[in-house]
Write an enzyme that holds these catalytic residues in place. Structure first.
Site, PDB file in Angstrom:
ATOM      1  N   ARG A  52     -11.784  -1.514 -21.355  1.00  0.00           N
ATOM      2  CA  ARG A  52     -13.553  -1.788 -22.061  1.00  0.00           C
ATOM      3  C   ARG A  52     -14.044  -1.970 -21.137  1.00  0.00           C
ATOM      4  O   ARG A  52     -15.160  -2.193 -21.129  1.00  0.00           O
ATOM      5  CB  ARG A  52     -13.510  -2.786 -23.095  1.00  0.00           C
ATOM      6  CG  ARG A  52     -12.867  -3.191 -24.288  1.00  0.00           C
ATOM      7  CD  ARG A  52     -13.802  -3.385 -25.484  1.00  0.00           C
ATOM      8  NE  ARG A  52     -12.891  -3.844 -27.360  1.00  0.00           N
ATOM      9  CZ  ARG A  52     -11.563  -4.104 -27.566  1.00  0.00           C
ATOM     10  NH1 ARG A  52     -11.141  -5.398 -26.523  1.00  0.00           N
ATOM     11  NH2 ARG A  52     -11.294  -3.775 -28.242  1.00  0.00           N
ATOM     12  N   LYS A  90     -24.617   7.373 -14.943  1.00  0.00           N
ATOM     13  CA  LYS A  90     -24.051   8.473 -15.727  1.00  0.00           C
ATOM     14  C   LYS A  90     -23.003   8.936 -15.672  1.00  0.00           C
ATOM     15  O   LYS A  90     -22.683   9.371 -14.488  1.00  0.00           O
ATOM     16  CB  LYS A  90     -25.435   9.515 -15.397  1.00  0.00           C
ATOM     17  CG  LYS A  90     -26.926   9.461 -16.370  1.00  0.00           C
ATOM     18  CD  LYS A  90     -27.634  10.005 -16.519  1.00  0.00           C
ATOM     19  CE  LYS A  90     -28.913   9.769 -17.111  1.00  0.00           C
ATOM     20  NZ  LYS A  90     -29.819  11.355 -17.412  1.00  0.00           N
ATOM     21  N   GLU A 124     -31.057  18.989  -4.861  1.00  0.00           N
ATOM     22  CA  GLU A 124     -31.241  18.186  -6.174  1.00  0.00           C
ATOM     23  C   GLU A 124     -32.097  17.403  -5.037  1.00  0.00           C
ATOM     24  O   GLU A 124     -32.908  16.201  -5.475  1.00  0.00           O
ATOM     25  CB  GLU A 124     -29.737  17.669  -5.933  1.00  0.00           C
ATOM     26  CG  GLU A 124     -29.463  17.228  -6.732  1.00  0.00           C
ATOM     27  CD  GLU A 124     -29.984  17.472  -8.573  1.00  0.00           C
ATOM     28  OE1 GLU A 124     -30.525  16.625  -9.095  1.00  0.00           O
ATOM     29  OE2 GLU A 124     -28.760  17.817  -9.463  1.00  0.00           O
ATOM     30  N   LYS A 160     -34.168   7.856  -6.132  1.00  0.00           N
ATOM     31  CA  LYS A 160     -33.551   7.566  -7.852  1.00  0.00           C
ATOM     32  C   LYS A 160     -33.106   5.804  -7.732  1.00  0.00           C
ATOM     33  O   LYS A 160     -33.663   5.869  -8.782  1.00  0.00           O
ATOM     34  CB  LYS A 160     -32.142   7.994  -7.326  1.00  0.00           C
ATOM     35  CG  LYS A 160     -31.401   8.708  -8.822  1.00  0.00           C
ATOM     36  CD  LYS A 160     -30.370   9.121  -8.930  1.00  0.00           C
ATOM     37  CE  LYS A 160     -29.539   9.253 -10.447  1.00  0.00           C
ATOM     38  NZ  LYS A 160     -28.696  10.185 -10.310  1.00  0.00           N
ATOM     39  N   GLU A 220     -32.837   5.445 -19.430  1.00  0.00           N
ATOM     40  CA  GLU A 220     -33.440   6.961 -20.273  1.00  0.00           C
ATOM     41  C   GLU A 220     -34.120   6.265 -21.054  1.00  0.00           C
ATOM     42  O   GLU A 220     -34.138   7.439 -21.889  1.00  0.00           O
ATOM     43  CB  GLU A 220     -33.149   7.639 -20.101  1.00  0.00           C
ATOM     44  CG  GLU A 220     -33.672   9.237 -19.858  1.00  0.00           C
ATOM     45  CD  GLU A 220     -32.608  10.884 -19.557  1.00  0.00           C
ATOM     46  OE1 GLU A 220     -32.782  11.781 -20.297  1.00  0.00           O
ATOM     47  OE2 GLU A 220     -32.167  10.704 -18.463  1.00  0.00           O
ATOM     48  N   ARG A 264     -36.820   7.567 -15.974  1.00  0.00           N
ATOM     49  CA  ARG A 264     -35.860   8.665 -15.600  1.00  0.00           C
ATOM     50  C   ARG A 264     -35.816  10.094 -16.277  1.00  0.00           C
ATOM     51  O   ARG A 264     -34.807  10.811 -15.557  1.00  0.00           O
ATOM     52  CB  ARG A 264     -34.561   7.959 -16.407  1.00  0.00           C
ATOM     53  CG  ARG A 264     -33.528   8.336 -15.472  1.00  0.00           C
ATOM     54  CD  ARG A 264     -32.176   6.840 -15.895  1.00  0.00           C
ATOM     55  NE  ARG A 264     -30.954   7.780 -14.974  1.00  0.00           N
ATOM     56  CZ  ARG A 264     -29.846   6.950 -14.574  1.00  0.00           C
ATOM     57  NH1 ARG A 264     -29.466   5.846 -15.406  1.00  0.00           N
ATOM     58  NH2 ARG A 264     -28.468   7.487 -13.863  1.00  0.00           N
ATOM     59  N   ASN A 291     -34.522  15.214 -14.984  1.00  0.00           N
ATOM     60  CA  ASN A 291     -33.900  16.099 -15.500  1.00  0.00           C
ATOM     61  C   ASN A 291     -34.589  17.481 -14.928  1.00  0.00           C
ATOM     62  O   ASN A 291     -34.400  18.364 -15.530  1.00  0.00           O
ATOM     63  CB  ASN A 291     -33.596  16.156 -16.857  1.00  0.00           C
ATOM     64  CG  ASN A 291     -32.907  14.987 -17.359  1.00  0.00           C
ATOM     65  OD1 ASN A 291     -31.943  14.656 -16.358  1.00  0.00           O
ATOM     66  ND2 ASN A 291     -33.181  14.034 -18.289  1.00  0.00           N
ATOM     67  N   HIS A 312     -33.343  20.573 -15.396  1.00  0.00           N
ATOM     68  CA  HIS A 312     -32.111  20.380 -15.305  1.00  0.00           C
ATOM     69  C   HIS A 312     -31.758  20.842 -16.764  1.00  0.00           C
ATOM     70  O   HIS A 312     -30.653  21.731 -16.909  1.00  0.00           O
ATOM     71  CB  HIS A 312     -31.262  19.329 -15.607  1.00  0.00           C
ATOM     72  CG  HIS A 312     -30.980  18.659 -13.759  1.00  0.00           C
ATOM     73  ND1 HIS A 312     -31.443  18.023 -13.325  1.00  0.00           N
ATOM     74  CD2 HIS A 312     -29.966  17.943 -13.706  1.00  0.00           C
ATOM     75  CE1 HIS A 312     -31.230  18.017 -12.164  1.00  0.00           C
ATOM     76  NE2 HIS A 312     -29.674  17.907 -12.686  1.00  0.00           N
ATOM     77  N   HIS A 329     -29.085  23.785 -17.546  1.00  0.00           N
ATOM     78  CA  HIS A 329     -28.119  23.649 -17.967  1.00  0.00           C
ATOM     79  C   HIS A 329     -27.176  24.747 -18.903  1.00  0.00           C
ATOM     80  O   HIS A 329     -26.576  25.329 -19.208  1.00  0.00           O
ATOM     81  CB  HIS A 329     -27.918  22.069 -18.669  1.00  0.00           C
ATOM     82  CG  HIS A 329     -27.635  21.110 -17.854  1.00  0.00           C
ATOM     83  ND1 HIS A 329     -27.681  19.384 -18.455  1.00  0.00           N
ATOM     84  CD2 HIS A 329     -27.115  20.830 -16.935  1.00  0.00           C
ATOM     85  CE1 HIS A 329     -27.281  18.751 -18.274  1.00  0.00           C
ATOM     86  NE2 HIS A 329     -27.215  19.700 -16.838  1.00  0.00           N
ATOM     87  N   HIS A 373     -23.620  24.040  -9.874  1.00  0.00           N
ATOM     88  CA  HIS A 373     -24.524  23.104 -10.969  1.00  0.00           C
ATOM     89  C   HIS A 373     -25.986  23.169 -10.179  1.00  0.00           C
ATOM     90  O   HIS A 373     -27.331  23.173 -10.106  1.00  0.00           O
ATOM     91  CB  HIS A 373     -23.947  21.648 -10.898  1.00  0.00           C
ATOM     92  CG  HIS A 373     -25.059  20.619 -11.819  1.00  0.00           C
ATOM     93  ND1 HIS A 373     -25.666  20.493 -13.065  1.00  0.00           N
ATOM     94  CD2 HIS A 373     -26.121  19.877 -10.540  1.00  0.00           C
ATOM     95  CE1 HIS A 373     -26.634  20.135 -12.536  1.00  0.00           C
ATOM     96  NE2 HIS A 373     -26.523  18.545 -11.972  1.00  0.00           N
TER      97      HIS A 373
END
Length: 379
Positions: A131, A153, A195, A237, A247, A252, A256, A259, A263, A277
């Protein structure tokens, strides 16, 4: 040395940027780096888990093991194949079983040595093992250093899309060594530069202008420009993550930029070497700029600046050049699986100016599909 705090309530941590801190200094200063993260049990040496891809394992194993030996610790390695294929249910199961087999406790830390794939996979495994146990990021690619290693993330990919199964799980620390980038292939360096450009585009026009003038020096790995680009990107960032960790406020989501388009392009090209990527994000930022121009929100001159900056970095800037066997409707269909979907609406990060990104919630996907069709036929 730069130390950039990521200020989160109860879970703050530092990003340390220091030349040699992994490649050379990690061995010289193992005790300082490991003191907070070593296994707590006294007596016989305890195993310190490292997850790495095959490239990082081959390049940095000796330096890491020397570090651990000098601190009275032993390394244990789980090595994955490079590339997005490692971010899978099967590999996640293998990593978590391996950690449990080592007897990892919630007070232990796992070290993620590699690019963004390794960091995402390791972070997610640590989020669910017992956990939640600790982990430390040792990113070895520019993309991971300036983006994926910071912010918590973590995720794997599934047949439905990229990064759709994951958790927010912040690292305990991030150690960034610009010198490891000397081993990085030029294509990967360019992909990471996408980036870096993103941070200028979304909120720092002055930094974007600096990159227009100095991007070639960053790509050439000149020490001072490279360190400046990394530190400026991480500081940007860190500010955004501190304001909107999960987010929820929309701040935040600006990260993206490029992105959602990217994606979809990755999905259409199979999440492989055909389009990395960072390359997909670069082309996605060009498309976001041109679509913003199409909507009358960004000047043609600013849209052209985005294209030129991507071109000069040796990154893809024309959708037509990919020769995709699809149309705009199919690319939009990929976007329906995006984790940012809100009901039937997909927010897009668009631009009103260089450094002026915003979240658009009124994009007509039929209009977007027609725009993408034109881009696939243009230039």
């Amino acid at each position: 040395m730069d130390v950039i705090p990521v200020a989160l309530a109860g879970r703050s941590y530092d990003v340390t940027i220091e030349a040699g801190c992994v490649l050379d200094g990690f061995a010289r200063n193992a005790d300082a780096y490991l003191r907070s993260y070593r296994p707590a049990t006294a007596g016989a040496p305890r195993a310190v888990p490292f997850v790495a891809d095959t490239n990082s394992h081959a390049l940095f194993r000796d330096a890491v093991e020397e570090s651990l030996d000098s601190a009275g610790l032993e390394a244990r390695w789980f090595v994955v194949a490079p590339g997005e294929g490692a971010k899978s249910w099967a590999v996640l199961e293998q990593v978590t079983d391996w950690l449990l087999g080592l007897g990892i406790s919630r007070s232990d830390h796992v070290f993620a040595l590699g690019g963004g794939v390794v960091g995402d996979l390791t972070g997610f495994a640590c989020a669910i093992a017992k956990r939640g146990c600790g982990f430390v990021q040792l990113p070895t690619t520019l993309l991971a250093q300036v983006d994926s290693s910071v912010g918590g993330k973590t995720a794997i990919n599934t047949s439905a899309g990229k990064n759709l199964i994951g958790a927010f799980h912040q690292p305990s620390a991030v150690l960034i060594d610009p010198l490891v980038l000397d081993t990085l292939p030029d294509r990967e360096m360019r992909a990471g530069h996408a980036e870096v450009l993103k941070y200028g585009l979304l909120g720092d026009a002055e930094f974007f202008a600096w990159l227009e003038a100095n991007g070639s020096r960053v790509l050439a790995r000149e020490a001072d420009p490279l360190a400046y680009a990394i530190a400026t990107s991480i500081a940007a960032k860190a500010r955004i993550v501190a304001e909107d960790e999960r987010e929820t406020s929309g701040t935040r989501a600006l990260l993206n930029l490029g992105h959602t388009f990217g994606h979809a392009l990755e999905a259409e090209t199979g999440f492989g070497d055909r389009l990395l990527h960072g390359e997909a994000v670069a082309l996605g930022m060009v498309l976001a700029a041109r679509y913003s121009e199409h909507r009358g929100e960004l000047s043609a001159s600013d849209a052209e600046r985005v294209t030129r900056a991507v071109d000069r970095a040796g990154l893809p800037s024309e959708l037509a050049a990919l020769n995709l066997d699809c149309d705009g409707d199919k690319l939009c269909a990929h976007m329906h699986h995006d984790k940012k979907m809100e009901g039937s609406t997909l927010p897009f990060v668009l631009l009103r100016a260089i450094g002026g990104a915003y979240l658009a919630r009124d994009v007509d996907l039929a209009d977007l599909a027609a725009f993408l069709d034109r881009q696939m036929q243009a230039h």
